[in-house]
Scaffold this motif. Structure first.
Motif: not given
Length: 152
Positions: A126-127, A85-90
């Motif tokens: 969030i992908t 699970i990753k987001s588009s920014c930090g």
């Protein structure tokens, strides 16, 4: 040269016609059944359904950390495995999801923390990467970030 080519051709013909083993006779019925079952299950995918696809934090003051929880259910016919699970920014951090397979009908959740950076209307994606048919699912968070109050 003609004798060499003729000799090699004859050798190849003898080699191919002398094999009397029937490959079809060597196939075991249990292997055929297992392969058919595997192929039938290959079209069954988990389906990742969220309780919400977007969360709006409303108005927040800049640099104010906020968080929300996204609940999900596996409504498919196969175990669901979320690999990342990753987001588009930090400034947005997804965390606390299970890396264990989720059985059909079972539910899970993950938390998304946002540190309040940016200004005005902010939207972050969030992908979720999983073994679904599409491979990824996207949820979003939004907020209207107001500037910090002036310090006296």
């Amino acid at each position: 040269m003609k004798k060499v080519i003729l000799g090699l051709t004859t050798l190849c013909l003898v080699a191919f016609t002398s094999c009397k083993d029937n490959a079809a006779a060597k196939i075991e019925e249990t292997n055929v059944t297992a392969a058919a079952e595997r192929d039938a299950n290959a079209s069954n995918f988990p389906v990742l359904e969220f309780d919400k696809k977007e969360h709006d934090f409303g108005e927040i003051v800049a640099k104010t950390p906020v968080e929300t929880v996204f609940n999900y259910t596996n409504t498919g016919d196969a175990p669901l495995v979320i690999t990342d699970i990753k987001s588009s920014c930090g400034c947005t951090v997804p965390q606390n999801w299970s890396r264990e397979p989720l059985a059909p009908g079972a539910s899970g959740k993950f938390t998304v923390k946002f540190n309040g950076s940016g200004s005005n209307k902010v939207t972050k994606s969030i992908t979720v990467t999983a073994n679904t048919e599409k491979g990824t699912e996207v949820v979003r968070i939004t907020a209207f970030v107001k500037p910090e109050a002036a310090k006296s």
